[in-house]
Design a protein around this motif. Structure first.
Motif, short mmCIF file in Angstrom:
data_model
loop_
_atom_site.label_atom_id
_atom_site.label_comp_id
_atom_site.label_asym_id
_atom_site.label_seq_id
_atom_site.Cartn_x
_atom_site.Cartn_y
_atom_site.Cartn_z
N SER A 41 0.90 -1.04 0.09
CA SER A 41 0.01 -0.06 0.10
C SER A 41 0.91 1.13 -0.05
CB SER A 41 -0.93 0.04 1.09
OG SER A 41 -1.80 1.16 0.94
N SER A 42 0.24 2.28 -0.70
CA SER A 42 1.21 3.49 -0.59
C SER A 42 0.20 4.57 -0.87
CB SER A 42 2.31 3.68 -2.02
OG SER A 42 1.44 3.86 -3.22
N ALA A 43 0.84 5.88 -0.58
CA ALA A 43 -0.01 6.98 -0.61
C ALA A 43 0.70 8.36 -0.51
CB ALA A 43 -0.78 7.17 0.71
N ASP A 44 0.23 9.16 -1.46
CA ASP A 44 0.88 10.64 -1.56
C ASP A 44 -0.46 11.47 -1.25
OD1 ASP A 44 2.33 12.78 -2.09
OD2 ASP A 44 3.35 12.05 -3.90
N GLU A 45 -0.16 12.13 -0.10
CA GLU A 45 -1.62 13.00 0.13
C GLU A 45 -1.15 14.44 0.30
OE1 GLU A 45 -4.25 9.54 1.88
OE2 GLU A 45 -3.73 11.10 3.10
N SER A 46 -2.05 15.53 -0.08
CA SER A 46 -1.87 16.88 0.23
C SER A 46 -3.07 17.72 0.62
CB SER A 46 -1.24 17.47 -1.01
OG SER A 46 -0.91 19.10 -0.90
N LEU A 47 -2.90 18.07 1.87
CA LEU A 47 -4.19 18.29 2.37
C LEU A 47 -3.95 19.96 2.87
CD1 LEU A 47 -7.00 18.01 4.32
CD2 LEU A 47 -5.29 17.60 6.18
N GLN A 48 -5.11 20.68 2.58
CA GLN A 48 -5.17 21.87 3.00
C GLN A 48 -6.71 22.38 3.61
OE1 GLN A 48 -4.42 21.87 -0.56
NE2 GLN A 48 -2.31 21.47 0.09
N ALA A 49 -6.60 22.96 4.66
CA ALA A 49 -7.86 23.35 5.45
C ALA A 49 -7.93 24.50 6.25
CB ALA A 49 -7.96 21.86 6.52
N LEU A 50 -9.07 24.93 6.45
CA LEU A 50 -9.39 26.44 7.24
C LEU A 50 -10.51 26.12 7.93
CD1 LEU A 50 -8.79 29.50 7.06
CD2 LEU A 50 -10.79 29.76 5.48
N ALA A 51 -10.44 26.61 9.05
CA ALA A 51 -11.36 26.71 10.38
C ALA A 51 -11.39 27.76 10.84
CB ALA A 51 -10.95 25.58 11.31
N VAL A 52 -12.52 28.34 10.89
CA VAL A 52 -12.91 29.72 11.73
C VAL A 52 -13.97 29.67 12.70
CG1 VAL A 52 -14.09 30.55 9.74
CG2 VAL A 52 -12.97 32.20 11.45
N ASP A 53 -13.82 30.22 13.79
CA ASP A 53 -15.25 30.13 14.83
C ASP A 53 -15.37 31.61 15.24
OD1 ASP A 53 -17.15 29.46 16.49
OD2 ASP A 53 -15.81 28.44 17.98
N ASN A 54 -16.42 32.31 14.98
CA ASN A 54 -17.00 33.51 15.59
C ASN A 54 -17.60 33.30 16.36
OD1 ASN A 54 -15.66 35.17 13.24
ND2 ASN A 54 -16.83 33.62 12.18
N GLN A 55 -17.55 34.08 17.91
CA GLN A 55 -18.31 33.79 18.86
C GLN A 55 -18.67 35.26 19.53
OE1 GLN A 55 -16.16 31.55 21.93
NE2 GLN A 55 -15.59 30.23 20.29
N LEU A 56 -19.73 35.14 20.30
CA LEU A 56 -20.34 36.43 20.89
C LEU A 56 -20.82 36.05 22.30
CD1 LEU A 56 -20.43 39.57 20.60
CD2 LEU A 56 -22.72 39.38 19.61
N GLU A 57 -20.18 36.42 23.49
CA GLU A 57 -20.77 35.92 24.44
C GLU A 57 -21.13 37.12 25.47
OE1 GLU A 57 -18.63 34.01 28.75
OE2 GLU A 57 -17.79 33.66 26.86
N ALA A 58 -22.41 36.84 26.18
CA ALA A 58 -23.09 38.01 26.79
C ALA A 58 -23.52 37.41 28.25
CB ALA A 58 -24.25 38.35 26.00
N ARG A 59 -23.10 37.86 29.23
CA ARG A 59 -23.65 37.48 30.56
C ARG A 59 -24.56 38.67 31.08
NH1 ARG A 59 -20.32 33.61 32.81
NH2 ARG A 59 -18.56 33.10 31.52
N LEU A 60 -25.70 38.02 31.35
CA LEU A 60 -26.75 39.12 31.83
C LEU A 60 -27.78 38.48 32.90
CD1 LEU A 60 -29.57 38.28 29.97
CD2 LEU A 60 -28.14 38.97 28.25
N ALA A 61 -28.67 39.27 33.39
CA ALA A 61 -29.62 38.65 34.35
C ALA A 61 -30.83 39.11 34.10
CB ALA A 61 -29.05 39.16 35.92
N THR A 62 -31.99 38.09 34.01
CA THR A 62 -33.25 38.80 34.06
C THR A 62 -34.02 38.09 35.31
OG1 THR A 62 -33.81 36.70 32.80
CG2 THR A 62 -33.03 38.65 31.30
N GLY A 63 -34.55 39.08 36.22
CA GLY A 63 -35.19 38.79 37.16
C GLY A 63 -34.41 37.85 38.28
N GLY A 64 -34.40 36.70 38.35
CA GLY A 64 -33.66 35.89 39.26
C GLY A 64 -32.85 34.82 38.54
N VAL A 65 -32.80 35.07 37.11
CA VAL A 65 -32.11 34.22 36.44
C VAL A 65 -30.82 34.72 35.81
CG1 VAL A 65 -32.24 32.65 34.43
CG2 VAL A 65 -34.25 33.07 35.94
N ASP A 66 -29.68 34.13 35.97
CA ASP A 66 -28.31 34.62 35.26
C ASP A 66 -28.20 33.86 34.03
OD1 ASP A 66 -27.67 36.35 37.63
OD2 ASP A 66 -26.81 34.84 38.53
#
Length: 693
Positions: free
Chosen positions: A333-358
């Motif tokens: 068995s033989s192999a010749d492989e060429s891999l290119q890859a892109l990964a991106v993650d965009n996040q928005l985090e919000a901490r808030l309270a509504t009544g008695g719930v955080d």
């Protein structure tokens, strides 16, 4: 003519330094250990407030055990089977909760998928010298990460630049000509301490128990962190990795390794290949950045991006079944492989309270793209005598190469809300993915495609008692694309997984101790199955995994720390298109147990010395899906001895001796089928000297 291609082929510095003991005047003086489970939630969430099982492995732990791969770092983690391919170190095999498919491609680095291409030889690894910690998430995690195994994922966190200057140098030597050197430097680069660097590198090599196969690795990770403003930070990073020699990666028949063949057994050091046709070279180049901006104290935005470029070249002569009483059939068995890859993650985090719930709200959009150009070769070789091998053979036939282009695009949108109401903790999340996959035969221009959408969800609830007890229950789902084609030549629909889990976590207040108990039931549907009379696949298969896991970390005294784990995993082939329906899946131990203890001497003539001993037990492993054979249970013992040479005036210098498989147990670790069983690693002895400054 087609040749058999074994499944495993298709996917185909031990540390000195500070011991794991925290010095204190008495147990009451120990500060609480806040273990977060960021990989489960992508937010800073304490371990015992997360309604899903997660195991956290710190680098001090695997350093003390002398682990130099991620799979070895996870050896003492319940629910993780790390011994699928035994002595091979080429890939990080991490089978979670019994799911062996995808066990080399379920890893993430700093929140982004390590862009391996399952079904090819382009499975990438990160050396643990460059990692700060590893989180093993048990069960489906697609709600935040997209395509993933229903067994879970392994989230690796890189070392990052620090604003206090420090460094470490290490030298290593051991049996099988093990040798290596590593360094890690970090600190500020300006007087205002708004920018910092980190430069980490290693070089190591070794022979293997399968002469003449060798292992060799070089890696370097330059990084730069910059506090652009008081609210904005940017980290630029790269990981450059080269394996000129990828070590051994092959299996032999059950008959002749586990039981006698014609009254004899093959040596656990036997090499069935040809030195002139034995090659595995892998080069990985990863570059990227992490950008974070705090709009307010309650609102933060993040973007993570990484580009990967990798090349893999392989040649291998492997055995496939007995030709007679002494000789094995051999193929190429033989192999010749060429891999290119892109990964991106965009996040928005919000901490808030509504009544008695955080609320901790997390909204995100991520994208993954992967292109892999592959050329696969195959051929036939003369047989070899397994008991009196003679080398130097040439191929008897070589077949036409297969050239393919493998492409994947995935876009996901996700939303998660973590709610805190008094002592109650709730986690709700949902995600929608658009997945486009195509595999093109470059010789015939025949294309297999998949254009699909998937929804993943999670709901969990936990109650945190004031004494540290935290019972929980959760429901999660996942999806994973299939590589097989249907009768129309198109890729079959992705498999889908769902898990119900309940458990109990406990961290006594004011201690570093933590305990967890989890019970789970996972089903995975739409698996590729094939009838013997047909050449195409159907998405009709189903696997069921259920079990229990226990894990404990305890600081027994100021000097003694213990870690123990047990997992019972029952994996059943619920639906198949063959006679194996209802059988237990192979390559998975039903019972797995481990314990590791480490003791540090802090007074008297032995001050500065620490010693550790660990035991791992694996039982009830089937060798094939037909359940015709089982492997003998096996137990492995590991040990370490460390000494801080500051006690003799060498400030910052320490030494460590590691012995893995202390009793030199000869065993077969696992079998992917009755034709491919994998010898376990023989005893390894390494000595490391470290200088920290």
């Amino acid at each position: 003519m087609s040749t058999p291609r074994p499944l495993a082929l298709a996917v185909s510095l031990a540390a000195a330094g500070s011991p794991l003991i925290v010095q204190a005047q008495d147990p009451e003086a120990l500060s609480p250990l806040t273990v977060t489970a960021e990989a489960v939630t992508k937010t800073e969430t304490p371990f015992n407030e997360t309604p899903q099982s997660v195991s956290v492995i710190e680098n001090e732990e695997w350093d003390a055990r002398g682990a130099d791969t991620v799979q070895r770092a996870a050896d003492y983690t319940p629910g993780v089977y790390t011994n699928q391919v035994g002595a091979s170190n080429r890939y990080d095999y991490l089978a979670l909760r019994g799911f062996t498919e995808g066990s080399v491609s379920n890893t993430f680095l700093d929140g982004l998928k390590v862009m391996s291409d399952g079904g090819s030889f382009s499975s990438l690894v990160v050396d643990p010298w460059f990692l700060e910690r590893i989180e093993v998430v048990k069960g489906p995690a697609s709600v935040l990460y997209g395509r993933a195994s229903p067994g879970g994922l392994v989230a690796q966190t890189s070392k990052r630049p620090e604003f206090e200057r420090s460094g470490e140098l290490r030298l290593k030597a051991g049996n099988n000509a093990q040798r290596g050197a590593a360094f890690d430097l970090t600190g500020p680069i300006d007087e205002q301490r708004r920018a910092a660097f980190r430069l980490t590198g290693l070089a190591r090599a070794a022979d293997t128990q399968f002469d003449p196969v060798e292992e060799e690795r070089y890696a370097l990770a330059p990084q730069l962190s910059w506090d652009v403003t008081d609210a904005t930070s940017l980290t630029l990073h790269a990981y450059l990795h080269k394996d000129p020699e990828g070590g051994y990666h092959s299996g032999l028949p059950f008959e002749g390794t586990v039981v006698d063949h014609a009254g004899r057994r093959v040596s656990h050091t036997f090499f069935e290949g040809e030195e002139d046709f034995e090659k595995f070279e892998r080069e990985q180049r990863m570059v990227g950045y992490e950008l974070e901006h705090r709009f307010t104290d309650a609102l933060t935005g993040r973007q993570k991006l990484r580009f990967t470029d990798a090349d893999v070249e392989l040649e291998q002569v492997y055995a496939f079944g007995w030709a007679n009483d002494t000789e094995l059939n051999r193929f190429f068995s033989s192999a010749d492989e060429s891999l290119q890859a892109l990964a991106v993650d965009n996040q928005l985090e919000a901490r808030l309270a509504t009544g008695g719930v955080d609320h901790t709200l997390l909204a995100g959009v991520d994208y993954q793209q992967r292109d892999n150009d592959v050329t696969w070769g195959s051929g036939m070789f003369p047989t070899i005598d397994a008991f009196d091998p003679q080398y130097g053979a040439e191929p008897t036939a070589m077949f036409a190469d297969v050239r393919r282009k493998r492409e994947l695009d995935q876009t996901g949108v996700y939303l998660q809300d973590q709610l805190a109401v008094g002592n109650w903790r709730l986690n709700l999340g949902g995600r929608h993915d658009w997945v486009d996959i195509s595999n093109t035969d470059l010789d015939s221009d025949i294309e297999s495609e998949l254009d699909d959408t998937q929804f993943s969800g999670r709901a969990g609830v936990l109650y945190l008692f004031d004494n540290g007890l935290a019972p929980y229950a959760s429901y999660t789902t996942s999806f994973s694309p299939n590589a097989a084609v249907d009768q129309n030549g198109d890729l079959i629909e992705p498999s889908q997984g769902e898990q119900v889990e309940t458990g109990l976590k406990f961290q006594p207040a004011g201690t570093q101790d933590r305990y967890s108990l989890s019970l789970f039931h996972i089903t995975q549907e739409n698996l590729a199955t094939k009838r013997a009379s047909e050449s195409f696949f159907r998405a009709t298969g189903e696997i069921e995994s259920r079990g229990v896991e226990l894990e404990a970390h305890r600081q027994v005294t100021d000097n003694l720390r213990l870690q123990a784990g047990y997992s019972y995993t029952d994996v059943t082939l619920e639906k198949t298109d063959d006679a194996n329906q209802g059988n237990t899946d192979n390559w998975v131990p039903r019972h797995q147990a481990s314990v590791w203890g480490q003791y540090a001497f802090q007074q008297g003539g032995l001050t500065g010395l620490d010693a550790g001993l660990g035991v791992r037990y694996y039982a009830d492993i089937h060798a094939d899906e037909a359940n015709t054979e089982k492997l003998p249970d096996y137990t492995l013992v590991d040990a370490t001895l460390g000494y801080d040479l500051a006690e003799v005036g060498l400030e910052g210098v320490s030494a460590r001796l590691n012995v893995n498989n202390l009793l030199d147990e000869e065993y077969v670790a696992g079998c992917s089928s009755i034709d491919f069983c994998y010898f376990g690693a023989e005893r390894s002895v390494t000595a490391t000297v470290s200088y920290a400054f």
